[in-house]
Each structure stands twice: as structure tokens, then as C-alpha cells.
Design a protein around this motif. Sequence first.
Motif, mmCIF file in Angstrom:
data_model
loop_
_atom_site.group_PDB
_atom_site.id
_atom_site.type_symbol
_atom_site.label_atom_id
_atom_site.label_comp_id
_atom_site.label_asym_id
_atom_site.label_seq_id
_atom_site.Cartn_x
_atom_site.Cartn_y
_atom_site.Cartn_z
ATOM 1 N N ALA A 395 0.848 -1.253 0.055
ATOM 2 C CA ALA A 395 0.049 -0.040 0.205
ATOM 3 C C ALA A 395 0.841 1.136 -0.089
ATOM 4 O O ALA A 395 0.539 2.169 -0.725
ATOM 5 C CB ALA A 395 -0.884 -0.194 1.204
ATOM 6 N N TRP A 396 2.154 1.274 0.684
ATOM 7 C CA TRP A 396 2.954 2.413 0.690
ATOM 8 C C TRP A 396 3.347 2.646 -0.582
ATOM 9 O O TRP A 396 3.662 3.654 -1.043
ATOM 10 C CB TRP A 396 3.901 2.206 2.020
ATOM 11 C CG TRP A 396 4.745 3.392 2.009
ATOM 12 C CD1 TRP A 396 4.817 4.618 2.648
ATOM 13 C CD2 TRP A 396 6.082 3.565 1.456
ATOM 14 N NE1 TRP A 396 5.787 5.344 2.466
ATOM 15 C CE2 TRP A 396 6.667 4.830 1.527
ATOM 16 C CE3 TRP A 396 7.031 2.561 0.581
ATOM 17 C CZ2 TRP A 396 7.956 5.225 1.117
ATOM 18 C CZ3 TRP A 396 8.058 2.850 0.286
ATOM 19 C CH2 TRP A 396 8.931 4.044 0.336
ATOM 20 N N LEU A 398 2.265 1.761 -3.521
ATOM 21 C CA LEU A 398 1.474 2.377 -4.645
ATOM 22 C C LEU A 398 1.193 3.629 -4.289
ATOM 23 O O LEU A 398 0.822 4.463 -5.266
ATOM 24 C CB LEU A 398 0.020 1.511 -4.520
ATOM 25 C CG LEU A 398 0.201 0.040 -4.951
ATOM 26 C CD1 LEU A 398 -1.254 -0.770 -4.753
ATOM 27 C CD2 LEU A 398 0.463 -0.022 -6.406
ATOM 28 N N ALA A 399 1.175 4.339 -3.088
ATOM 29 C CA ALA A 399 0.735 5.571 -2.884
ATOM 30 C C ALA A 399 1.886 6.465 -3.081
ATOM 31 O O ALA A 399 1.813 7.616 -3.717
ATOM 32 C CB ALA A 399 0.515 5.519 -1.329
ATOM 33 N N GLY A 400 3.293 5.877 -3.101
ATOM 34 C CA GLY A 400 4.422 6.776 -3.353
ATOM 35 C C GLY A 400 4.159 7.046 -5.242
ATOM 36 O O GLY A 400 4.938 7.888 -5.633
ATOM 37 N N LYS A 401 3.806 6.198 -5.891
ATOM 38 C CA LYS A 401 3.792 6.195 -7.504
ATOM 39 C C LYS A 401 2.370 7.156 -7.898
ATOM 40 O O LYS A 401 2.498 7.374 -9.051
ATOM 41 C CB LYS A 401 3.640 4.962 -8.059
ATOM 42 C CG LYS A 401 4.973 4.159 -7.822
ATOM 43 C CD LYS A 401 4.906 2.837 -8.589
ATOM 44 C CE LYS A 401 5.911 2.072 -8.458
ATOM 45 N NZ LYS A 401 6.028 0.705 -8.986
ATOM 46 N N GLY A 402 1.835 7.881 -7.251
ATOM 47 C CA GLY A 402 0.739 8.614 -7.588
ATOM 48 C C GLY A 402 -0.488 7.871 -7.803
ATOM 49 O O GLY A 402 -1.553 8.604 -8.145
ATOM 50 N N THR A 403 -0.652 6.628 -7.321
ATOM 51 C CA THR A 403 -1.699 5.776 -7.593
ATOM 52 C C THR A 403 -2.558 6.302 -6.578
ATOM 53 O O THR A 403 -2.488 6.547 -5.412
ATOM 54 C CB THR A 403 -1.463 4.322 -7.335
ATOM 55 O OG1 THR A 403 -0.336 3.874 -8.257
ATOM 56 C CG2 THR A 403 -2.917 3.680 -7.815
ATOM 57 N N PRO A 404 -4.023 6.782 -7.198
ATOM 58 C CA PRO A 404 -4.985 7.302 -6.099
ATOM 59 C C PRO A 404 -5.141 6.244 -4.850
ATOM 60 O O PRO A 404 -5.272 4.904 -4.922
ATOM 61 C CB PRO A 404 -6.242 7.027 -6.889
ATOM 62 C CG PRO A 404 -5.984 7.232 -8.209
ATOM 63 C CD PRO A 404 -4.693 6.492 -8.342
ATOM 64 N N ALA A 405 -5.114 6.759 -3.741
ATOM 65 C CA ALA A 405 -5.102 6.201 -2.645
ATOM 66 C C ALA A 405 -6.326 5.417 -2.338
ATOM 67 O O ALA A 405 -7.388 6.134 -2.540
ATOM 68 C CB ALA A 405 -4.699 7.116 -1.425
ATOM 69 N N ALA A 406 -6.281 4.306 -2.462
ATOM 70 C CA ALA A 406 -7.674 3.542 -2.225
ATOM 71 C C ALA A 406 -7.628 2.972 -0.869
ATOM 72 O O ALA A 406 -6.588 2.960 0.041
ATOM 73 C CB ALA A 406 -7.470 2.331 -3.027
#
Length: 525
Positions: A395-396, A398-406
Amino acid sequence: MEDLIGQTLLDRYYVEDFVGRGGMAEVYRARDLRRRITVALKFLREDMAEDEVFLRRFRREARVLETLQHPNIVRYYGFEETDNLHFLVVEFIDGEGLRKKLSRLARPLTLAQALAILEPVCNALHYAHAEGIYHCDIKPANIMIDRTGRVVVADFGIAKLAESATVTSSTTGTPAYMAPEQCRGQKVDARTDIYALAITTFEMLTLDRPFTGEMATIQGAVSERIRWEQLKATPPSPRKYNPEIPEWAEQAILKALEKQRNRRFPSVLAFYDALSNGGKVTPDPVLPWAEEGEPEATPPTLVEPATPQGATRQGQWEQRMTDAIWAVRRAWRRAADACAAAAQRVRALATRPARRVATAARRASDFWTERRAAKPALVYALAAAVAVLIVGAAAWALAGKGTPAATAPTVAPAPTATRPSPTPAPTPVDENAIYATIETEKANIRSGPATVYPIISVAEKGQRFQVIARSPKSDWFEICCIQGKSGWVYQDRVKIWGDMNALPISTPTPPPPQQIRTTSGGTGR
């Protein structure tokens, strides 16, 4: 208790002399100014008068005696209370107990002489049992013989009624004469008195008791060892102590001493009938203590010709030789019993190391069994923790690559494996220390050895304390109770483990006047 001699109580009882002191009461001889007779006043001891348990037991004795009216039971006149004094008014027996008389004999009674004492005792107990009352403390000290030879049964202080015959405390009674069911605190009946009467008969015919604590394989106070023998030890043969006892009498005594009550005689009269061989042996009213100068109930004697002086000296010599033979026989028997008891204790001590090794091995096996049972639960817990870490790292990233935080799914916490708690090992006990266990529901712990001292704590049933001292009368014990502090507890509330006589005697200073308790409180002493 203050000196009562010379006082007149209730304008009726003039106290003449002090007679004796027992476990619960003090006895005085007095003159009943209304009846114009000599009576005995049995006072509840002052240190027990404030305890509702002892006061209730004392009043129960009065109700029992009021119910029983028999020529061989001490006569009851009344129960009085005045100025914090509680006392029974009963018949004064001008004599002494069978216990004292037996202690002065050089040789035991014959069967016919013992039957002369047992006959009135059995008649009294048969009457009490028919009324639904069981004595529960039959012993030589409670069989009184007056100067005319009349035999009476005394001290119904712990007698039980048929509808409430359960013994509430194992300390009620005299251990040397208690039946197994009485030692266990179970319900008592007529066969309980038969068991005690058999021990009394054994003592009359041998001048020894069957259970003295020497055969026990346990350690502790003498009373505890005697209780162990009452429950588990086989009674010795009376003929081993006195070969002159007939075989049928020995069989009757051993049958009355059966551990299981259903194997004993159904009634005291059946026990007496077996001892007398169906009435073939008649009681001999000429008892050996008649030589002490007490008038006995003997049949009239005929005047016989004077005995020559030489014959008299010969008879005296034969009597002395017989007494000497009995003394040597008793000494030899006691030495043999002591050697047998010592050998039995050595065998018990020799088996202790093996038992300890077996216990240690069993505890080690249990420990490793618990460890193996806990391993799977530990693996599952570690796997759940690793899974939580992996999900969190993903989860961390994915959040660092700009992916909308789900919204991360809520991960339920991994179930925590509950490790079975091993059975706690018993608290180590110093073999040289003396301990006390609380026997009643609650027991008051006081700052000094008397009820006048304030209560500093209340102990619950089953709690265990180390005993560090005792009072001069050995009726209070000083225990370690609160963070190293000490307090005092009454003897009736605890069970002592160890040699009580080894405790030092402590005499604390009296409490200041403002601490003296004026009213009784609490549920225990």
C-alpha cells in the motif's frame, strides 16, 4: 475469670470451691440455697464467652442435658446467665474420672471389673441414642465414678442431635477416641460412640490406647498423626498387651474398631453382650481402687477367721511380684512398639527420594508437553504478522507512485494464540518453619493475643501464614500477615502444621485503654 469463691450468684448459688478447668469451661462446687443441696456450676470460660460459636455450643449442651434424665447421666438443674457469666447448674459428682483412676493402677482391670463400669455406661448411651442424641466424646475422662461406686456419663458439650449430626469441624472431639467418620467431618451416629467406647474398653483392659501416633508415616503434630492412624492404621491386638483377655472379648473390641461403621455393632447393648460372652461373664463390683479408702458398691462380706501373719506377708509378696511382672511387660511392649514405629518411619524416609525424582520427572514432562502444544499457535501468529507487514508495504509503494489512494481493506488482527498456563508449582515450604492454615470462613487477625486488641486484618478460609510465636497458654498464635508485619489469630480458627511446642512464647504489652474493644464484632475471633 474473677475469683468467684465466697460469692452468691443470683441470690441462690453460694460458690464454695474451685473444682477444675476444661477445654471450654471452669467448674466450681456450690451450694444451692433454695434446693439445699450441693451442685456443680460449669462456667463458660471468659475468653470464649464472646464467641458466638462456643456460646451456642454451651447452650446446646444445656438443651441436651435437659432432655436426658437417666440415673447414669449427670443430672441437669438449669442454665443461668448473669453479669456476662454463662453457667450450667448440674449434679455435683463427689468422686473423680476413670482417667485418673486408671493412671494410678499398676496392672489393668479384669474383664469382669471392666464390665462393672461398662454396664451403666452402655445403659446411659443406649438411652441417649434412643432419644436421638450422640455423645461424640466418650473417653475415660468423661466417665465419672463417685465415692459410692456409681458410674455416670458427663460432658455432653459436643453431643449431636440426630437431625443435625454432621460434625462441622474435624477438631471437635478428642483425636485418640475419634471414629474415622468423625475425623472426616462426616455425619455421626450411635456407632461413632461405640467406636470410642471400644477404645475406652481397650484402655481399661491394657492400660494403653490402640492409636498413639507412633505408627503414622506422616510428619506433624501428635494429634494429626493420631487422626491419620484412626483413618488408616489397623488396630493392634489387645491380647498382645494383655494375654489374659479372652479371645471373644478381643474379637468384640476389634469389631467395634472397624474403619467402616457398617461392620461395627448396631448398638451399645450388642457390644456389651459380645464382651460378656452372651452374659456368661458377670460384672465384678469389687474394683481395685476400693483399696484407696473409697466406699464401693460391694456386696456384704462374711466375717472370716483371722489370717495368720505369715500368710498375709506371702499374699503381699505375691501381689508385689505380680505388679512387677506387669510393669516389666508394659516396658518391654512399649520398647518393642517404639522400635517398630522407628523402623516404619525409616522405611518411609527411604522412599522419599524416589518419590521426589518421580515428581520432578512428571513436572518436566508436563512442561515440555505444554511447549510442544504451544508451537503451532506461535507459527500461526508469526505468519499473520508477516502478512500484515507485506500488505502495508504494498500500500505504501502504490501511494508513492501517484496511484489514487484506495482505502486499504481493514485487516482483522491475527488471533492471538493463548498459551496454556502451566499449573503453578506449590509455594516452597521451609521444613523447619511452622505454618497455620485458616480453617473457618473468616478469622480476625488482631494486634495482640486477646479479643481486647483491635482487629488489623481479616483472613479468608484456606489462607496460609507462617507462625512465629505463641501466647503463654498456647491459645493464640503470632503470624506473618501484612508486608512483613505480624498479627495474632486464635487457635480455634487455624490448623497448625509443625511442632507447636517449638514456637517461642511471646508476651506483648497490654493495649492502651482507648483500644479496648467494648463490643464483639466480626465473624471470627
